[in-house]
Scaffold this motif. Structure first.
Motif, PDB file in Angstrom:
ATOM      1  N   MET A  64       0.819  -1.207   0.000  1.00 55.32           N
ATOM      2  CA  MET A  64       0.000   0.000   0.000  1.00 55.32           C
ATOM      3  C   MET A  64       0.855   1.261   0.000  1.00 55.32           C
ATOM      4  O   MET A  64       0.489   2.270  -0.617  1.00 55.32           O
ATOM      5  CB  MET A  64      -0.946  -0.001   1.204  1.00 55.32           C
ATOM      6  N   ASN A  65       1.993   1.227   0.669  1.00 57.25           N
ATOM      7  CA  ASN A  65       2.888   2.388   0.639  1.00 57.25           C
ATOM      8  C   ASN A  65       3.403   2.641  -0.772  1.00 57.25           C
ATOM      9  O   ASN A  65       3.521   3.795  -1.210  1.00 57.25           O
ATOM     10  CB  ASN A  65       4.055   2.175   1.598  1.00 57.25           C
ATOM     11  N   GLN A  66       3.700   1.572  -1.502  1.00 60.64           N
ATOM     12  CA  GLN A  66       4.148   1.715  -2.887  1.00 60.64           C
ATOM     13  C   GLN A  66       3.000   2.201  -3.773  1.00 60.64           C
ATOM     14  O   GLN A  66       3.193   3.048  -4.656  1.00 60.64           O
ATOM     15  CB  GLN A  66       4.684   0.376  -3.389  1.00 60.64           C
ATOM     16  N   ILE A  67       1.797   1.685  -3.521  1.00 62.13           N
ATOM     17  CA  ILE A  67       0.616   2.134  -4.272  1.00 62.13           C
ATOM     18  C   ILE A  67       0.358   3.613  -4.020  1.00 62.13           C
ATOM     19  O   ILE A  67      -0.001   4.369  -4.940  1.00 62.13           O
ATOM     20  CB  ILE A  67      -0.619   1.298  -3.868  1.00 62.13           C
ATOM     21  N   LYS A  68       0.526   4.078  -2.771  1.00 60.86           N
ATOM     22  CA  LYS A  68       0.296   5.491  -2.439  1.00 60.86           C
ATOM     23  C   LYS A  68       1.230   6.401  -3.236  1.00 60.86           C
ATOM     24  O   LYS A  68       0.807   7.467  -3.697  1.00 60.86           O
ATOM     25  CB  LYS A  68       0.479   5.719  -0.940  1.00 60.86           C
ATOM     26  N   SER A  69       2.488   5.999  -3.384  1.00 58.14           N
ATOM     27  CA  SER A  69       3.425   6.811  -4.162  1.00 58.14           C
ATOM     28  C   SER A  69       2.967   6.931  -5.612  1.00 58.14           C
ATOM     29  O   SER A  69       2.966   8.019  -6.197  1.00 58.14           O
ATOM     30  CB  SER A  69       4.828   6.200  -4.097  1.00 58.14           C
TER      31      SER A  69
END
Length: 654
Positions: free
Chosen positions: A262-267
């Motif tokens: 999810m952190n990668q998706i947020k970026s």
């Protein structure tokens, strides 16, 4: 005789606005200040949140990045996404140069060509196989990198089709190595190989890049009677009805991905959101709030502070316990109350309830037994509007309000979807619980006279008006007048389309997989170079191998179920095998006492089988961890991620 909700006017909005102003006595109200970022701060914050910390470190350290280097670390992005990153990199570089007064750069005197004017590579000639778009893999950057080892290695050009051509250039060799050639428009065309040879070849084919044309939500407009999102809602809102289009790789909800994913998706979501806003000529500023809030208690305490103290009591808690209790009480006792949310309740009772909550909630002595519905609704609204940092966050509350300036409804939903993904987990989870409650209220509109438009009008000022914008006099700002219609429509869409908005778009997952695969290829290449330097020439330039190549060629997966009696099994996949079918193989159809367990003569004690809520997980390979939609086509997914592990887990705890 049935009754209908109140008419669709702004009366409810302004009544709620006045109630908010009158309920603020100023005794405990700390004025909130939002800070507009200084020169360069906004670019630094944006680049860091987009996963480019290492770029910020290089620029602020006085390092100038070349066009080739920028193209290298934006190789997995679409043309418009890469242009957004480039503009912020160039803007930050210019700001840093301007602060270094002793240094004059020719780029500050002569403007650089825009992205549309920058030189592009020639369009490849169409081959006899119909391949007209060459996709060359580049070594990507990862947001966790603290150095810039690969800036000089990767470079990328643009094709006339809008799809990025990605290339890899090793510093010790000349020329360009082509790692794969793909036919144009391959994204979202998940072809299932028919034979073992086809499956073997599919491993050697790189994952397709994403083009700007692929950026869309997979939804379709439907008639009201077929809409799952609008169950119980009449056509009073003039909003079209949409359904989620099933994806062969499964529909992914926000809660289906690991925190790392999810952190990668947020970026990626931030980059795409910025590109969309620029495409629609919309400007917004990500502001920072300076109000700290209380560090204990209930009202006026930041959500993350509440969560920290709540998770000491309940480790798996995802929303503040007090808000959860408020929402559950309203769901069980207030849905059919006429004028719920609109009628303000008793000021004296509400004041006493606030005190009781502050004093007794965490000691476990507070009781909801004698709380009246309108008082409970007033408490919930006060809790939301007294948050020192808005539920929609300082960074994105302005962006939420700007969605109304986009004309196309699907584009509006895409932007709202990206904004939901960008919220901190506690804000996103709390907002979802609120929207589920509001939807249930509108479904009882014939009894409570609160339709979708009425509820939206009332909740809009509670979500969009920050404490600093609530007038302590009787005057009303001009800005609030223009916000009334727009923010009410945004709340209406959040309520009506919440199931759609809490999905993760397939194009973002595809981009994340692509980044991860390129990162793995980069690491393998670095290992190969080390082998070459050690004069160990074996397997120097091999592509990443499939771990279980024989199983892959035969379409067989190994499924792990560590908590079940049958802890591992090989499953032969067909063209129609779904994730649900795989889990079913671990279930027992003979239930005993309502549980999926039975006595097994071959096993000591009780045999454990998959429960009703058991799900199949995709773990590793080109993704961190993903809980699969039961409708996921397993052969298509296996082709896309052949090195994943497949694990069955139950959501319940025995």
């Amino acid at each position: 005789m049935s009754r209908t909700p109140r008419s669709n006017s702004y009366e409810d909005y302004w009544k709620e606005f006045k109630d908010i102003a009158s309920s603020t006595d100023g005794e405990n109200e700390e004025e909130e200040i939002t800070k507009t970022p200084d020169e360069g701060e906004e670019e630094i914050s944006w680049l860091k949140d987009a996963g480019y910390d290492f770029v910020v470190n290089y620029i602020t350290g006085g390092r100038e990045l070349t066009d080739e280097e920028i193209q290298g670390f934006t190789a997995t992005l679409t043309t418009s996404q890469a242009a957004v990153v480039r503009r912020r990199v160039n803007s930050l570089s210019a700001t840093i140069r301007s602060k270094q007064k002793h240094k004059v750069d020719v780029r500050d005197i002569f403007p650089q060509p825009s992205d549309d004017q920058s030189p592009r590579s020639p369009v490849p000639q169409t081959t006899s196989d119909g391949i007209d778009d060459i996709n060359l893999l580049a070594v990507p950057r990862r947001h966790t990198d603290k150095r810039l080892p690969s800036l000089s290695r990767g470079r990328g050009e643009y094709s006339m089709s809008g799809r990025r051509n990605e290339v890899f250039k090793d510093p010790e060799e000349s020329g360009i190595e082509t790692l794969s050639v793909q036919q144009k428009g391959t994204f979202n065309k998940h072809m299932v190989p028919d034979t073992p040879d086809d499956r073997r070849r599919s491993v050697m084919t790189a994952m397709p890049s994403i083009s700007d044309e692929d950026i869309e939500l997979c939804i379709e407009e439907t008639a009201p009677k077929n809409s799952m999102q609008n169950a119980g809602l009449e056509k009073e809102d003039n909003l079209p009805n949409f359904n989620i289009v099933p994806d062969r790789l499964g529909v992914t909800m926000v809660t289906d991905l690991s925190l790392e994913d999810m952190n990668q998706i947020k970026s990626l979501a931030l980059i795409e959101l910025t590109a969309l806003f620029e495409r629609h000529h919309i400007i917004y500023h990500r502001r920072k709030g300076k109000k700290k809030g209380r560090d204990h208690g209930i009202f006026g305490v930041p959500l993350h502070t509440l969560m920290e103290q709540d998770q000491k009591i309940r480790p798996n808690q995802t929303v503040p316990m007090v808000f959860e209790d408020m929402a559950k009480f309203m769901e069980h006792h207030c849905l059919e109350q006429e004028g719920i949310l609109r009628i303000p309740g008793s000021a004296s009772r509400i004041k006493q309830l606030r005190k009781d909550l502050e004093d007794k909630f965490y000691s476990g002595t507070f009781s909801w037994v004698n709380v009246l519905p309108h008082d409970a609704a007033a408490l919930l609204k006060q809790f939301l509007r007294e948050l020192p940092h808005p539920l929609l966050t300082h960074e994105y509350i302005e962006a939420f309000a700007q969605v109304e300036n986009i004309q196309d409804k699907k584009q509006q939903l895409l932007v709202l979807n990206l904004l939901i993904l960008l919220l901190p987990p506690v804000n996103r989870n709390t907002l979802k619980m609120l929207l589920e409650l509001l939807l249930k209220i509108t479904q009882k509109r014939r009894t409570n006279l609160m339709g979708l438009s009425n509820v939206s009008m009332i909740m809009a000022p509670n979500l969009f008006l920050s404490p600093s914008s609530r007038s302590k006099t009787k005057g009303v700002r001009e800005m609030e007048i223009s916000m009334a219609a727009g923010t009410s429509n945004i709340v209406m869409m959040l309520i009506k389309y919440q199931d759609i908005l809490w999905t993760v778009p397939s194009f973002l997952i595809q981009q994340m997989r692509h980044q991860n695969e390129l990162e793995m290829q980069k690491k393998n290449r670095e290992k190969s170079i080390m082998k070459f330097l050690r004069k160990d020439k074996a397997d120097v330039y091999k592509k990443p191998a499939v771990i279980n190549e024989g199983d892959f060629e035969e379409g067989v997966i190994r499924v792990l179920a560590p908590s079940l009696t049958k802890s591992c099994a090989a499953v032969k996949l067909t063209d129609n095998t779904t994730a649900g079918d795989v889990v079913d193989k671990f279930r027992n159809t003979n239930f005993t006492n309502g549980r999926n367990k039975k006595k097994d003569n071959n096993v000591q004690g009780v045999a454990n089988f998959a429960e009703k809520d058991a799900r199949l997980y995709e773990v590793g390979g080109n993704i961190g961890e993903r809980r699969l939609d039961p409708r996921t086509n397993m052969l298509a997914l296996y082709q896309l991620n052949p090195n994943a592990e497949w694990v069955i887990r139950s959501e319940s705890v025995d």
